[in-house]
Design a protein around this motif. Structure first.
Motif, PDB file in Angstrom:
ATOM      1  N   THR A   1      13.210   1.197  12.654  1.00  0.00           N
ATOM      2  CA  THR A   1      14.285   1.993  13.241  1.00  0.00           C
ATOM      3  C   THR A   1      13.754   3.316  13.800  1.00  0.00           C
ATOM      4  O   THR A   1      14.107   3.722  14.920  1.00  0.00           O
ATOM      5  N   MET A   2      12.901   4.000  13.046  1.00  0.00           N
ATOM      6  CA  MET A   2      12.328   5.260  13.512  1.00  0.00           C
ATOM      7  C   MET A   2      11.450   5.041  14.740  1.00  0.00           C
ATOM      8  O   MET A   2      11.441   5.861  15.664  1.00  0.00           O
ATOM      9  N   HIS A   3      10.721   3.943  14.748  1.00  0.00           N
ATOM     10  CA  HIS A   3       9.890   3.622  15.921  1.00  0.00           C
ATOM     11  C   HIS A   3      10.770   3.471  17.157  1.00  0.00           C
ATOM     12  O   HIS A   3      10.453   4.008  18.228  1.00  0.00           O
ATOM     13  N   ASN A   4      11.869   2.756  17.021  1.00  0.00           N
ATOM     14  CA  ASN A   4      12.728   2.493  18.168  1.00  0.00           C
ATOM     15  C   ASN A   4      13.475   3.739  18.631  1.00  0.00           C
ATOM     16  O   ASN A   4      13.727   3.909  19.826  1.00  0.00           O
ATOM     17  N   ILE A   5      13.846   4.617  17.694  1.00  0.00           N
ATOM     18  CA  ILE A   5      14.489   5.878  18.085  1.00  0.00           C
ATOM     19  C   ILE A   5      13.521   6.726  18.897  1.00  0.00           C
ATOM     20  O   ILE A   5      13.868   7.288  19.947  1.00  0.00           O
ATOM     21  N   ALA A   6      12.278   6.824  18.415  1.00  0.00           N
ATOM     22  CA  ALA A   6      11.269   7.605  19.136  1.00  0.00           C
ATOM     23  C   ALA A   6      10.959   6.978  20.493  1.00  0.00           C
ATOM     24  O   ALA A   6      10.793   7.689  21.501  1.00  0.00           O
TER      25      ALA A   6
ATOM     26  N   PHE B   1       3.489   9.335  11.709  1.00  0.00           N
ATOM     27  CA  PHE B   1       2.575   8.773  12.703  1.00  0.00           C
ATOM     28  C   PHE B   1       3.277   7.708  13.552  1.00  0.00           C
ATOM     29  O   PHE B   1       3.015   7.588  14.756  1.00  0.00           O
ATOM     30  N   GLU B   2       4.144   6.914  12.931  1.00  0.00           N
ATOM     31  CA  GLU B   2       4.904   5.899  13.669  1.00  0.00           C
ATOM     32  C   GLU B   2       5.751   6.566  14.751  1.00  0.00           C
ATOM     33  O   GLU B   2       5.823   6.096  15.897  1.00  0.00           O
ATOM     34  N   PHE B   3       6.385   7.673  14.387  1.00  0.00           N
ATOM     35  CA  PHE B   3       7.239   8.395  15.316  1.00  0.00           C
ATOM     36  C   PHE B   3       6.415   9.001  16.457  1.00  0.00           C
ATOM     37  O   PHE B   3       6.795   8.890  17.633  1.00  0.00           O
ATOM     38  N   LEU B   4       5.303   9.631  16.131  1.00  0.00           N
ATOM     39  CA  LEU B   4       4.468  10.271  17.146  1.00  0.00           C
ATOM     40  C   LEU B   4       3.908   9.242  18.137  1.00  0.00           C
ATOM     41  O   LEU B   4       3.881   9.476  19.350  1.00  0.00           O
ATOM     42  N   GLU B   5       3.482   8.115  17.609  1.00  0.00           N
ATOM     43  CA  GLU B   5       2.962   7.053  18.480  1.00  0.00           C
ATOM     44  C   GLU B   5       4.034   6.587  19.461  1.00  0.00           C
ATOM     45  O   GLU B   5       3.785   6.483  20.674  1.00  0.00           O
TER      46      GLU B   5
ATOM     47  N   GLU C   1       0.808  -1.221   0.000  1.00  0.00           N
ATOM     48  CA  GLU C   1       0.000   0.000   0.000  1.00  0.00           C
ATOM     49  C   GLU C   1       0.844   1.274   0.000  1.00  0.00           C
ATOM     50  O   GLU C   1       0.390   2.323  -0.456  1.00  0.00           O
ATOM     51  N   LEU C   2       2.059   1.203   0.504  1.00  0.00           N
ATOM     52  CA  LEU C   2       2.933   2.378   0.503  1.00  0.00           C
ATOM     53  C   LEU C   2       3.926   2.356  -0.650  1.00  0.00           C
ATOM     54  O   LEU C   2       4.771   3.238  -0.761  1.00  0.00           O
ATOM     55  N   GLY C   3       3.843   1.324  -1.499  1.00  0.00           N
ATOM     56  CA  GLY C   3       4.719   1.251  -2.662  1.00  0.00           C
ATOM     57  C   GLY C   3       6.188   1.123  -2.323  1.00  0.00           C
ATOM     58  O   GLY C   3       7.028   1.871  -2.836  1.00  0.00           O
ATOM     59  N   LEU C   4       6.525   0.169  -1.456  1.00  0.00           N
ATOM     60  CA  LEU C   4       7.904   0.014  -0.991  1.00  0.00           C
ATOM     61  C   LEU C   4       8.631  -1.149  -1.668  1.00  0.00           C
ATOM     62  O   LEU C   4       9.625  -1.646  -1.144  1.00  0.00           O
ATOM     63  N   ALA C   5       8.161  -1.579  -2.830  1.00  0.00           N
ATOM     64  CA  ALA C   5       8.845  -2.641  -3.559  1.00  0.00           C
ATOM     65  C   ALA C   5      10.272  -2.226  -3.900  1.00  0.00           C
ATOM     66  O   ALA C   5      10.522  -1.080  -4.304  1.00  0.00           O
ATOM     67  N   CYS C   6      11.201  -3.157  -3.724  1.00  0.00           N
ATOM     68  CA  CYS C   6      12.625  -2.927  -4.038  1.00  0.00           C
ATOM     69  C   CYS C   6      13.225  -1.758  -3.257  1.00  0.00           C
ATOM     70  O   CYS C   6      14.186  -1.131  -3.708  1.00  0.00           O
ATOM     71  N   GLN C   7      12.652  -1.452  -2.079  1.00  0.00           N
ATOM     72  CA  GLN C   7      13.184  -0.387  -1.224  1.00  0.00           C
ATOM     73  C   GLN C   7      13.301  -0.906   0.214  1.00  0.00           C
ATOM     74  O   GLN C   7      12.624  -0.422   1.121  1.00  0.00           O
ATOM     75  N   PRO C   8      14.170  -1.898   0.427  1.00  0.00           N
ATOM     76  CA  PRO C   8      14.274  -2.501   1.760  1.00  0.00           C
ATOM     77  C   PRO C   8      14.729  -1.518   2.834  1.00  0.00           C
ATOM     78  O   PRO C   8      14.351  -1.654   3.997  1.00  0.00           O
ATOM     79  N   ILE C   9      15.526  -0.519   2.459  1.00  0.00           N
ATOM     80  CA  ILE C   9      15.992   0.453   3.450  1.00  0.00           C
ATOM     81  C   ILE C   9      14.813   1.234   4.020  1.00  0.00           C
ATOM     82  O   ILE C   9      14.709   1.464   5.225  1.00  0.00           O
ATOM     83  N   LYS C  10      13.895   1.643   3.134  1.00  0.00           N
ATOM     84  CA  LYS C  10      12.710   2.366   3.597  1.00  0.00           C
ATOM     85  C   LYS C  10      11.866   1.492   4.524  1.00  0.00           C
ATOM     86  O   LYS C  10      11.345   1.965   5.540  1.00  0.00           O
ATOM     87  N   ALA C  11      11.718   0.233   4.158  1.00  0.00           N
ATOM     88  CA  ALA C  11      10.928  -0.681   4.992  1.00  0.00           C
ATOM     89  C   ALA C  11      11.577  -0.863   6.365  1.00  0.00           C
ATOM     90  O   ALA C  11      10.903  -0.812   7.402  1.00  0.00           O
ATOM     91  N   ASN C  12      12.906  -1.040   6.400  1.00  0.00           N
ATOM     92  CA  ASN C  12      13.609  -1.210   7.667  1.00  0.00           C
ATOM     93  C   ASN C  12      13.580   0.057   8.509  1.00  0.00           C
ATOM     94  O   ASN C  12      13.613   0.002   9.746  1.00  0.00           O
ATOM     95  N   MET C  13      13.518   1.216   7.866  1.00  0.00           N
ATOM     96  CA  MET C  13      13.529   2.483   8.592  1.00  0.00           C
ATOM     97  C   MET C  13      12.259   2.692   9.411  1.00  0.00           C
ATOM     98  O   MET C  13      12.266   3.473  10.364  1.00  0.00           O
ATOM     99  N   ILE C  14      11.182   2.009   9.065  1.00  0.00           N
ATOM    100  CA  ILE C  14       9.960   2.123   9.871  1.00  0.00           C
ATOM    101  C   ILE C  14      10.231   1.620  11.287  1.00  0.00           C
ATOM    102  O   ILE C  14       9.909   2.295  12.278  1.00  0.00           O
TER     103      ILE C  14
ATOM    104  N   THR D   1      17.819  -1.717  20.208  1.00  0.00           N
ATOM    105  CA  THR D   1      16.548  -1.857  19.500  1.00  0.00           C
ATOM    106  C   THR D   1      16.582  -1.157  18.144  1.00  0.00           C
ATOM    107  O   THR D   1      15.867  -1.543  17.224  1.00  0.00           O
ATOM    108  N   THR D   2      17.437  -0.130  18.029  1.00  0.00           N
ATOM    109  CA  THR D   2      17.582   0.568  16.747  1.00  0.00           C
ATOM    110  C   THR D   2      18.332  -0.295  15.738  1.00  0.00           C
ATOM    111  O   THR D   2      17.995  -0.328  14.549  1.00  0.00           O
ATOM    112  N   LEU D   3      19.342  -1.019  16.217  1.00  0.00           N
ATOM    113  CA  LEU D   3      20.143  -1.860  15.322  1.00  0.00           C
ATOM    114  C   LEU D   3      19.449  -3.188  15.001  1.00  0.00           C
ATOM    115  O   LEU D   3      19.699  -3.768  13.946  1.00  0.00           O
ATOM    116  N   ALA D   4      18.593  -3.661  15.904  1.00  0.00           N
ATOM    117  CA  ALA D   4      17.972  -4.978  15.717  1.00  0.00           C
ATOM    118  C   ALA D   4      17.222  -5.116  14.393  1.00  0.00           C
ATOM    119  O   ALA D   4      17.363  -6.144  13.713  1.00  0.00           O
TER     120      ALA D   4
END
Length: 533
Positions: free
Chosen positions: A124-129, A175-179, A109-122, A454-457
């Protein structure tokens, strides 16, 4: 009044208070791990507009099997009415539009095909927040109280439901970060409440119960994912009930220790009456009305704090700095391995939801072992052995031949079992090592720095199996060694101030010097007596 009279009995008040404190942790656990399944990979291929039918299929008969999913095959000009395997040349172009097998994850739904870094950053951003929230929550809980901080964090979990409205990747990340920044402090504040509410005998039980609710949240999420495959409906089921935490405003209580330390005498008296009534402690309510601050401190085993203490006072103490650094590294290790094994569980052979469920279920016996061994043998020794065993099994996992899948999965689950036991045990131990006056602040800061784990995991799936296992194993064995340099806390009264901690260390040092001098003198006198005879 006798020392500890109010807090010595475990009763109905503690049961209710424990449940109210642990329930937000259950929903917070689902919030913290949902990215593991929501961002998991799905099958997809490049869209070829000239060949697509009205009913777009993930793998039509005309798709050339030799083409990778991030490239688009180039037509050779022989197409007539429909495409076939012979309609394409050997040339490939970069793909910019995809057909997905399923839309059950955010990848489609977010169009993340062939973009594993973007998928992993979700993740990572959650854990940083979440780490930032843990730091802020610890400081705020020391300042305005445990209760209001816990309520704010619990209700903030509801923000996760707005992720279902995200029209793009970057809005979803926001929204992931705010949550996470709102709700992440539940772990910090919740554990402090559990430890401060318990007496010496039940402090570890409080930490284990808190851990069980976290594991239960992970198990419930895995089960929900099996019956609710579409990610938006899954998030509705997870986040919608959290708005009910607003009911905590009238029904939850502040911790007695915090009220006394901050000299809120009237509130403390009302809470003592509630505790005495619910736990059926034999104390006359009139005697509670006559209590002054000093009497309360004796009855509730709270040390007098003449001055307010903060980070500056804490880091002037060499002993507290040592405890903070060792506690931070041990916490880093346990979250790095725990969440690393959780994230990588979807890559094990078999169904990803079932693998995730198994790695969550194995945490239950881990906490049970923690409760048994840490009550029987103290805090240090079981943790030292647990970290060492976890390190060994993690390293061995990498060197098991590929044909022995049963052995690989067994070692994987043993690693998760042991690290789950250490996860709860080390949190209880770290909280006990810090004085009450700065407990929330230092624990929050400890979690902030340790949250690098948790950020590196979420990034560990990109490592080779050997490299991942060595990283896990080395950090675990290092933690095992470091634990030799901190004291035992089992069945010891909690330290309330930095000054009290320093006085204890000076007294211990003086006793040690006297002990050594006494033995040296005994030896000298014995030699003199022998020569006289």
């Amino acid at each position: 009044m006798e020392s500890g009279r109010v807090v010595e009995k475990f009763g109905s008040f503690h049961v209710l208070h424990f449940f109210l404190t642990c329930l937000p942790a259950l929903f917070n656990a689902m919030s913290n791990v949902n990215f593991v399944l929501l961002t998991s990979d799905v099958n997809y291929r490049c869209r070829v507009p000239e060949c697509e039918s009205n009913r777009q299929e993930y793998m039509p008969t005309w798709w050339p099997t030799a083409v990778d999913r991030c490239s688009r095959p180039v037509l050779n000009g022989t197409i007539k009415t429909t495409c076939t395997n012979t309609s394409f040349s050997d040339a490939l172009e970069k793909c910019d539009e995809w057909i997905y097998e399923t839309n059950n994850t955010v990848i489609a739904e977010l169009g993340l095909a062939c973009q594993p870094i973007k998928a992993n950053m979700i993740g990572t951003m959650h854990n940083i927040a979440m780490a930032t929230s843990m730091l802020l929550a610890g400081r705020i809980a020391d300042w305005i109280g445990r209760k209001p901080t816990m309520i704010f964090c619990s209700v903030s979990t509801f923000l996760g439901i707005f992720k279902t409205l995200a029209p793009s990747y970057y809005v979803y990340i926001a929204f992931e970060f705010l949550e996470a920044i709102g709700a992440g402090g539940i772990v910090t504040v919740g554990l402090v409440i559990m430890i401060e509410t318990s007496n010496k005998k039940y402090r570890l039980l409080g930490g284990v119960l808190f851990g069980y609710f976290i594991y239960t949240g992970e198990v419930i999420f895995a089960c929900l994912a099996m019956v609710i495959p579409y990610w938006k409906n899954l998030l509705y089921a997870v986040y919608a009930p959290t708005i009910l935490f607003l009911l905590y405003i009238p029904i939850s209580k502040e911790t007695l220790r915090w009220l006394i330390i901050h000299e809120k005498v009237d509130e403390a008296k009302r809470l003592i009456k509630t505790i005495v009534k619910m736990n059926k402690v034999d104390i006359d309510p009139n005697d509670i009305d006559k209590m002054d601050l000093e009497t309360m401190k004796v009855a509730c085993e709270v040390e007098t704090i003449e001055t307010k203490e903060g980070y500056t006072d804490a880091f002037k103490s060499p002993e507290l700095v040592k405890r903070f650094l060792i506690g931070t590294f041990c916490r880093f290790t346990v979250v790095f391995i725990y969440y690393g094994l959780t994230v990588n569980s979807v890559g094990l052979p078999g169904n990803r939801n079932m693998n995730f469920l198994l790695t969550s279920l194995i945490s239950y016996p881990g906490d049970f072992l923690c409760l048994i061994f840490m009550n029987r043998f103290g805090r240090k020794f079981p943790l030292i052995c647990g970290y060492a065993l976890c390190g060994v099994t993690c390293v061995l996992f990498a060197f098991v031949p590929s044909g022995l899948n049963w052995l690989k999965i067994t070692l994987y689950l043993i690693s998760k079992l042991v690290v789950a036991a250490c996860y709860t045990g080390v949190v209880t131990y770290i909280i006990e090592l810090f004085p009450t006056s700065v407990r929330g602040s230092l624990f929050g800061l400890c979690i902030l720095f340790a949250s690098l784990g948790t950020t590196l995991a979420p990034l560990t799936p990109s490592l080779s199996t050997i490299m991942m296992s060595i990283c896990f194993g080395c950090s675990a064995i290092t933690s095992s060694i470091l634990l030799f340099f901190v004291p035992e806390t089992n069945n010891r009264q909690l330290v309330d101030t930095v000054e009290q901690l320093e006085d204890m260390m000076r007294a211990n040092k003086e006793r040690s010097v006297k002990y050594r001098n006494g033995h040296e003198n005994c030896g000298f006198d014995h030699d003199e007596e022998s020569r006289a005879h």
